[in-house]
Design a protein around this motif. Structure first.
Motif, PDB file in Angstrom:
ATOM      1  N   ASP A 118       0.864  -1.169   0.000  1.00  0.00           N
ATOM      2  CA  ASP A 118       0.000   0.000   0.000  1.00  0.00           C
ATOM      3  C   ASP A 118       0.913   1.234   0.000  1.00  0.00           C
ATOM      4  N   ILE A 119       0.919   1.975  -1.089  1.00  0.00           N
ATOM      5  CA  ILE A 119       1.866   3.074  -1.264  1.00  0.00           C
ATOM      6  C   ILE A 119       1.604   4.211  -0.274  1.00  0.00           C
ATOM      7  N   GLN A 120       0.347   4.539  -0.060  1.00  0.00           N
ATOM      8  CA  GLN A 120       0.025   5.647   0.843  1.00  0.00           C
ATOM      9  C   GLN A 120       0.328   5.297   2.295  1.00  0.00           C
ATOM     10  N   LYS A 121      -0.016   4.088   2.699  1.00  0.00           N
ATOM     11  CA  LYS A 121       0.204   3.672   4.077  1.00  0.00           C
ATOM     12  C   LYS A 121       1.626   3.172   4.314  1.00  0.00           C
ATOM     13  N   GLU A 122       2.358   2.943   3.209  1.00  0.00           N
ATOM     14  CA  GLU A 122       3.708   2.379   3.284  1.00  0.00           C
ATOM     15  C   GLU A 122       3.697   1.084   4.091  1.00  0.00           C
ATOM     16  N   LYS A 123       2.760   0.248   3.761  1.00  0.00           N
ATOM     17  CA  LYS A 123       2.583  -1.038   4.435  1.00  0.00           C
ATOM     18  C   LYS A 123       2.537  -2.149   3.385  1.00  0.00           C
ATOM     19  N   ALA A 124       3.178  -3.289   3.694  1.00  0.00           N
ATOM     20  CA  ALA A 124       3.225  -4.398   2.738  1.00  0.00           C
ATOM     21  C   ALA A 124       2.564  -5.642   3.324  1.00  0.00           C
ATOM     22  N   TYR A 125       1.969  -6.443   2.452  1.00  0.00           N
ATOM     23  CA  TYR A 125       1.218  -7.625   2.867  1.00  0.00           C
ATOM     24  C   TYR A 125       1.612  -8.825   2.008  1.00  0.00           C
ATOM     25  N   ILE A 126       1.589 -10.013   2.607  1.00  0.00           N
ATOM     26  CA  ILE A 126       1.746 -11.254   1.847  1.00  0.00           C
ATOM     27  C   ILE A 126       0.366 -11.675   1.379  1.00  0.00           C
ATOM     28  N   MET A 127       0.189 -11.731   0.066  1.00  0.00           N
ATOM     29  CA  MET A 127      -1.105 -12.075  -0.518  1.00  0.00           C
ATOM     30  C   MET A 127      -1.093 -13.515  -1.030  1.00  0.00           C
ATOM     31  N   LEU A 128      -2.251 -14.174  -0.951  1.00  0.00           N
ATOM     32  CA  LEU A 128      -2.387 -15.552  -1.423  1.00  0.00           C
ATOM     33  C   LEU A 128      -3.685 -15.681  -2.198  1.00  0.00           C
ATOM     34  N   LYS A 129      -3.590 -16.248  -3.404  1.00  0.00           N
ATOM     35  CA  LYS A 129      -4.779 -16.451  -4.233  1.00  0.00           C
ATOM     36  C   LYS A 129      -4.946 -17.915  -4.575  1.00  0.00           C
ATOM     37  N   ASN A 130      -6.155 -18.427  -4.370  1.00  0.00           N
ATOM     38  CA  ASN A 130      -6.515 -19.785  -4.783  1.00  0.00           C
ATOM     39  C   ASN A 130      -6.932 -19.715  -6.246  1.00  0.00           C
ATOM     40  N   LEU A 131      -6.162 -20.346  -7.117  1.00  0.00           N
ATOM     41  CA  LEU A 131      -6.409 -20.238  -8.546  1.00  0.00           C
ATOM     42  C   LEU A 131      -7.597 -21.061  -9.008  1.00  0.00           C
ATOM     43  N   GLN A 132      -8.086 -21.963  -8.169  1.00  0.00           N
ATOM     44  CA  GLN A 132      -9.263 -22.747  -8.510  1.00  0.00           C
ATOM     45  C   GLN A 132     -10.553 -22.037  -8.118  1.00  0.00           C
ATOM     46  N   THR A 133     -10.503 -21.264  -7.034  1.00  0.00           N
ATOM     47  CA  THR A 133     -11.697 -20.536  -6.586  1.00  0.00           C
ATOM     48  C   THR A 133     -11.623 -19.041  -6.893  1.00  0.00           C
ATOM     49  N   ASN A 134     -10.425 -18.561  -7.271  1.00  0.00           N
ATOM     50  CA  ASN A 134     -10.179 -17.137  -7.551  1.00  0.00           C
ATOM     51  C   ASN A 134     -10.354 -16.253  -6.318  1.00  0.00           C
ATOM     52  N   LYS A 135     -10.267 -16.833  -5.141  1.00  0.00           N
ATOM     53  CA  LYS A 135     -10.363 -16.058  -3.910  1.00  0.00           C
ATOM     54  C   LYS A 135      -8.968 -15.607  -3.468  1.00  0.00           C
ATOM     55  N   THR A 136      -8.859 -14.336  -3.104  1.00  0.00           N
ATOM     56  CA  THR A 136      -7.590 -13.746  -2.687  1.00  0.00           C
ATOM     57  C   THR A 136      -7.706 -13.237  -1.256  1.00  0.00           C
ATOM     58  N   LYS A 137      -6.637 -13.453  -0.478  1.00  0.00           N
ATOM     59  CA  LYS A 137      -6.635 -12.967   0.898  1.00  0.00           C
ATOM     60  C   LYS A 137      -5.224 -12.573   1.312  1.00  0.00           C
ATOM     61  N   SER A 138      -5.145 -11.761   2.350  1.00  0.00           N
ATOM     62  CA  SER A 138      -3.863 -11.386   2.946  1.00  0.00           C
ATOM     63  C   SER A 138      -3.586 -12.345   4.102  1.00  0.00           C
ATOM     64  N   ILE A 139      -2.372 -12.926   4.136  1.00  0.00           N
ATOM     65  CA  ILE A 139      -2.060 -13.897   5.184  1.00  0.00           C
ATOM     66  C   ILE A 139      -1.066 -13.353   6.205  1.00  0.00           C
ATOM     67  N   TYR A 140      -0.426 -12.196   5.890  1.00  0.00           N
ATOM     68  CA  TYR A 140       0.560 -11.659   6.835  1.00  0.00           C
ATOM     69  C   TYR A 140       0.846 -10.202   6.504  1.00  0.00           C
ATOM     70  N   ASP A 141       0.961  -9.369   7.567  1.00  0.00           N
ATOM     71  CA  ASP A 141       1.360  -7.972   7.411  1.00  0.00           C
ATOM     72  C   ASP A 141       2.849  -7.852   7.714  1.00  0.00           C
ATOM     73  N   LEU A 142       3.614  -7.458   6.728  1.00  0.00           N
ATOM     74  CA  LEU A 142       5.056  -7.326   6.904  1.00  0.00           C
ATOM     75  C   LEU A 142       5.396  -6.100   7.747  1.00  0.00           C
ATOM     76  N   ASN A 143       6.340  -6.279   8.645  1.00  0.00           N
ATOM     77  CA  ASN A 143       6.825  -5.163   9.442  1.00  0.00           C
ATOM     78  C   ASN A 143       7.816  -4.313   8.643  1.00  0.00           C
ATOM     79  N   THR A 144       8.619  -4.978   7.818  1.00  0.00           N
ATOM     80  CA  THR A 144       9.579  -4.294   6.954  1.00  0.00           C
ATOM     81  C   THR A 144       9.415  -4.777   5.521  1.00  0.00           C
ATOM     82  N   PHE A 145       9.805  -3.939   4.586  1.00  0.00           N
ATOM     83  CA  PHE A 145       9.773  -4.328   3.178  1.00  0.00           C
ATOM     84  C   PHE A 145      10.980  -3.703   2.498  1.00  0.00           C
ATOM     85  N   THR A 146      12.077  -4.464   2.454  1.00  0.00           N
ATOM     86  CA  THR A 146      13.328  -4.000   1.868  1.00  0.00           C
ATOM     87  C   THR A 146      13.764  -4.966   0.781  1.00  0.00           C
TER      88      THR A 146
END
Length: 368
Positions: free
Chosen positions: A177-205
């Protein structure tokens, strides 16, 4: 006399038909997307594809091949083909049996940079970027249907979607998220097309922007409270395991198997000193394999508990193997000037760049 004239007319008509057929076939061959890849001028700036299993060498008219993954009889590569930016602008599908290639994707950017190919038996992912990486659009293709879809909204000014990685019928990537300067680990099920966030990163370097996966597990790193952490996520059970590293700044983690991995530790000062670290989950043992590393240009692993490292000024890749819960140096790959290696899906691809010819070397069994 009349019979002779009829024979002449028939002969002329037959010749016209034959010429027409030849011209039609020739036109179709020119128009076909599938091309024979032999270059006529033998330009040393072009790549040569060397298939050691089939004993074939083919020159292809591309001055750059950045990412590459093999899958049985097919190799997918990002290539530069008269690109305005001079960087890769296409993805091609290369047939090892016919030595022909087909263009399956063209960049949507005016000054493009296509890269980051990942592949399994059913899916392929990659990113389409502008030349500066300011805009990154990840895509996925169904290998059976050849259908291509974006993983996220294209050219979204509010979010940056980084390089995706496949885990069976799932795909994971880092979304910022560019405005919030926050990064997330995203996971998508390609059979159901459902996407979710599984973890909020503390750092992103640059250290923890890469993901690794095998056997239904996803590995990534993070840094919190002056400590480095590794996270192992099971996509089916949704279980997350957390391991604290004895090093603060860590990254470039590679999952060798579900219980063992390697990663790099980085010096906290401005020096380029790095270390190669091996971790065994079952024994909770951390091993410092190599130290005093200044530059790492390739860190990969295969499905045989082997790790390949290109570092410092070494001319060859060094191969390591897991033996008795330790990572042991086995040998150097006696192929000089290797810039990188892909060791997935049972096909080894070596990127060689020397003074005479740039090459992509393909072989099912990695031998010197």
């Amino acid at each position: 006399m009349e019979a002779i004239l009829k024979k002449k007319r028939l002969g002329i008509l037959g010749l016209i038909v034959v010429v027409t057929i030849i011209l039609f076939i020739g036109l179709k061959l020119v128009q076909s997307e599938e091309k024979t890849d032999v270059t006529k001028n033998g330009d040393s700036e072009y790549f040569q594809i060397v298939d050691k299993d089939l004993d074939k060498k083919v020159d292809v008219p591309f001055t750059s091949i950045t990412s590459y993954r093999g899958n049985k009889d097919i190799v997918y590569m990002s290539v530069e083909d008269q690109s305005p930016s001079g960087l890769d602008n296409k993805i091609i599908q290369y047939n090892r049996k016919t030595q022909k290639y087909t263009t399956i994707f063209k960049s949507k950017f005016e000054n493009p940079s296509v890269q980051g190919i990942e592949l399994n038996d059913n899916w392929m992912v990659w990113v389409d970027c502008d030349e500066f990486g300011a805009q990154i659009n990840p895509y996925i293709m169904n290998l059976d249907t050849k259908e291509i879809q974006p993983l996220a909204k294209e050219n979204d000014k509010n979010f940056q979607n980084d390089f995706p990685i496949l885990i069976g019928n799932y795909v994971a990537w880092i979304k910022k998220d560019i405005q919030k300067e926050k990064a997330y680990i995203m996971l998508k099920n390609l059979q159901t097309n459902k996407t979710k966030s599984i973890y909020d990163l503390n750092t992103f370097t640059f250290r923890n922007m890469s993901l690794s996966a095998t056997d239904g597990k996803l590995l990534f790193t993070d840094e919190k409270n002056k400590s480095g952490y590794l996270y192992l996520y099971d996509v089916k059970s949704k279980e997350m395991k957390k391991v604290k590293s004895p090093y603060e700044q860590i990254g470039w983690a590679k999952l060798i198997n579900e219980k063992q991995w390697v990663y790099l530790s980085f010096a906290k000062d401005s020096s380029n000193n790095k270390k190669l670290i091996f971790y065994d989950f079952s024994s909770n043992n951390t091993q410092e394999v190599l130290s005093n590393i200044t530059v790492v240009y390739s860190l990969e692993n295969d499905t045989k508990n082997q790790v390949y490292l290109g570092y410092n000024e070494n001319e060859y890749l060094e191969k390591f193997s897991v033996e008795k819960n330790k990572l042991v140096k086995v040998e150097k790959l006696r192929v000089p000037n290797i810039n990188g290696i892909s060791a997935k899906n049972g096909a080894y691809l070596l990127h060689q760049d020397n003074s005479s010819r740039k090459k992509i070397i393909i072989q099912n069994k990695l031998t010197n």
